[in-house]
Scaffold this motif. Structure first.
Motif, PDB file in Angstrom:
ATOM      1  N   ALA A  79       0.582  -0.818  -0.256  1.00 22.50           N
ATOM      2  CA  ALA A  79      -0.258   0.134   0.021  1.00 22.50           C
ATOM      3  C   ALA A  79       0.791   1.593   0.122  1.00 22.50           C
ATOM      4  O   ALA A  79       1.015   2.641  -0.696  1.00 22.50           O
ATOM      5  CB  ALA A  79      -0.787   0.150   1.098  1.00 22.50           C
ATOM      6  N   GLU A  80       2.159   1.328   0.586  1.00 22.11           N
ATOM      7  CA  GLU A  80       2.701   2.434   0.679  1.00 22.11           C
ATOM      8  C   GLU A  80       3.130   2.858  -0.139  1.00 22.11           C
ATOM      9  O   GLU A  80       3.645   3.812  -0.617  1.00 22.11           O
ATOM     10  CB  GLU A  80       3.491   2.629   2.128  1.00 22.11           C
ATOM     11  N   ALA A  81       3.936   1.272  -0.471  1.00 23.28           N
ATOM     12  CA  ALA A  81       4.656   1.344  -1.928  1.00 23.28           C
ATOM     13  C   ALA A  81       3.715   1.997  -3.450  1.00 23.28           C
ATOM     14  O   ALA A  81       4.082   2.964  -4.309  1.00 23.28           O
ATOM     15  CB  ALA A  81       5.186   0.054  -3.017  1.00 23.28           C
ATOM     16  N   VAL A  82       2.236   1.710  -3.319  1.00 28.39           N
ATOM     17  CA  VAL A  82       1.437   2.275  -4.250  1.00 28.39           C
ATOM     18  C   VAL A  82       0.708   3.582  -3.943  1.00 28.39           C
ATOM     19  O   VAL A  82       1.274   5.244  -5.162  1.00 28.39           O
ATOM     20  CB  VAL A  82       0.134   2.091  -4.650  1.00 28.39           C
ATOM     21  N   ARG A  83       1.219   4.168  -2.997  1.00 21.96           N
ATOM     22  CA  ARG A  83       1.213   5.781  -2.226  1.00 21.96           C
ATOM     23  C   ARG A  83       2.276   6.268  -2.985  1.00 21.96           C
ATOM     24  O   ARG A  83       2.272   7.455  -3.517  1.00 21.96           O
ATOM     25  CB  ARG A  83       0.865   5.741  -0.781  1.00 21.96           C
ATOM     26  N   GLN A  84       3.384   6.494  -2.630  1.00 25.41           N
ATOM     27  CA  GLN A  84       4.706   6.822  -2.609  1.00 25.41           C
ATOM     28  C   GLN A  84       4.804   6.905  -4.450  1.00 25.41           C
ATOM     29  O   GLN A  84       5.284   7.712  -4.959  1.00 25.41           O
ATOM     30  CB  GLN A  84       5.970   6.110  -2.409  1.00 25.41           C
ATOM     31  N   TYR A  85       4.130   5.854  -5.066  1.00 24.33           N
ATOM     32  CA  TYR A  85       4.453   5.987  -7.020  1.00 24.33           C
ATOM     33  C   TYR A  85       3.349   7.168  -7.502  1.00 24.33           C
ATOM     34  O   TYR A  85       3.663   7.756  -8.315  1.00 24.33           O
ATOM     35  CB  TYR A  85       3.593   4.053  -7.637  1.00 24.33           C
ATOM     36  N   LEU A  86       2.297   6.944  -6.440  1.00 26.79           N
ATOM     37  CA  LEU A  86       1.376   8.409  -6.904  1.00 26.79           C
ATOM     38  C   LEU A  86       2.468   9.873  -6.347  1.00 26.79           C
ATOM     39  O   LEU A  86       1.683  10.965  -7.502  1.00 26.79           O
ATOM     40  CB  LEU A  86      -0.314   8.271  -6.375  1.00 26.79           C
ATOM     41  N   ILE A  87       2.550   9.716  -5.390  1.00 26.91           N
ATOM     42  CA  ILE A  87       3.532  10.979  -5.308  1.00 26.91           C
ATOM     43  C   ILE A  87       4.339  11.581  -6.101  1.00 26.91           C
ATOM     44  O   ILE A  87       3.971  12.504  -6.768  1.00 26.91           O
ATOM     45  CB  ILE A  87       3.717  10.553  -3.495  1.00 26.91           C
ATOM     46  N   ASP A  88       5.161  10.312  -5.975  1.00 24.64           N
ATOM     47  CA  ASP A  88       6.972  10.627  -7.215  1.00 24.64           C
ATOM     48  C   ASP A  88       6.256  10.795  -8.285  1.00 24.64           C
ATOM     49  O   ASP A  88       7.185  11.616  -8.977  1.00 24.64           O
ATOM     50  CB  ASP A  88       7.483   9.077  -6.828  1.00 24.64           C
ATOM     51  N   VAL A  89       5.922  10.287  -8.458  1.00 29.38           N
ATOM     52  CA  VAL A  89       5.391  10.375  -9.992  1.00 29.38           C
ATOM     53  C   VAL A  89       4.070  11.103 -11.148  1.00 29.38           C
ATOM     54  O   VAL A  89       4.507  12.127 -11.951  1.00 29.38           O
ATOM     55  CB  VAL A  89       5.081   8.616 -10.628  1.00 29.38           C
ATOM     56  N   HIS A  90       3.848  11.281  -9.884  1.00 30.13           N
ATOM     57  CA  HIS A  90       2.082  11.939 -10.722  1.00 30.13           C
ATOM     58  C   HIS A  90       1.647  13.806  -9.724  1.00 30.13           C
ATOM     59  O   HIS A  90       1.110  13.940  -9.479  1.00 30.13           O
ATOM     60  CB  HIS A  90       0.879  11.170 -10.333  1.00 30.13           C
ATOM     61  N   MET A  91       3.397  13.468  -8.676  1.00 30.98           N
ATOM     62  CA  MET A  91       3.077  15.031  -7.540  1.00 30.98           C
ATOM     63  C   MET A  91       1.550  15.185  -6.981  1.00 30.98           C
ATOM     64  O   MET A  91       1.087  15.554  -6.846  1.00 30.98           O
ATOM     65  CB  MET A  91       3.162  15.930  -8.284  1.00 30.98           C
ATOM     66  N   ILE A  92       1.089  13.861  -6.805  1.00 29.67           N
ATOM     67  CA  ILE A  92      -0.622  13.515  -5.992  1.00 29.67           C
ATOM     68  C   ILE A  92      -0.216  13.684  -4.586  1.00 29.67           C
ATOM     69  O   ILE A  92       0.744  13.208  -3.760  1.00 29.67           O
ATOM     70  CB  ILE A  92      -1.222  12.371  -5.819  1.00 29.67           C
TER      71      ILE A  92
END
Length: 121
Positions: A71-84
């Motif tokens: 779940a944390e990896a998905v969260r981090q992807y959304l933050i890092d790649v898509h700047m959510i």
């Protein structure tokens, strides 16, 4: 037309795959995550609990920890790649506690290995 998102709606994201036994998102999962990010970008007021789930193979404790990492990896992807914005995303692992299918078959176990988005706001 934008989809209607309501509080406490659960959206199951199938097709998100991880390295075996790890919280590392595989590249073939990026299109699913990119689509989810698109929805989040179109609805900047939406907040999401990212829920990781596993099948029942392995110990309950290991599955709990693994689902949290995923779940944390998905969260981090959304933050890092898509700047959510990080404040919009909470990661929570449920381990094997909330199956949606029978864990006695490979097909059922595959359905239970999933990531859900719970719309919280």
């Amino acid at each position: 037309m934008k989809p209607l998102l309501r509080n406490y709606t659960v959206i199951s994201l199938y097709g998100i795959n991880f390295e075996f036994g790890k919280g590392v998102v595989k590249p073939e999962s990026y299109p699913v995550l990119d689509s989810a990010a698109g929805i989040l970008s179109n609805y900047p007021e939406v907040e999401v609990e990212i829920q990781g789930h596993t099948d029942n193979v392995g110990s309950e404790e290991a599955n709990q920890a693994l689902s949290q990492k995923r779940a944390e990896a998905v969260r981090q992807y959304l933050i890092d790649v898509h700047m959510i914005e990080p404040v919009r995303l909470i990661a929570y692992g449920f381990g094997e506690a909330k199956p949606v299918a029978d864990n006695s078959t490979e097909e059922g176990r595959a359905q239970n290995r999933r990531v859900d988005f719970l719309i919280t706001k």
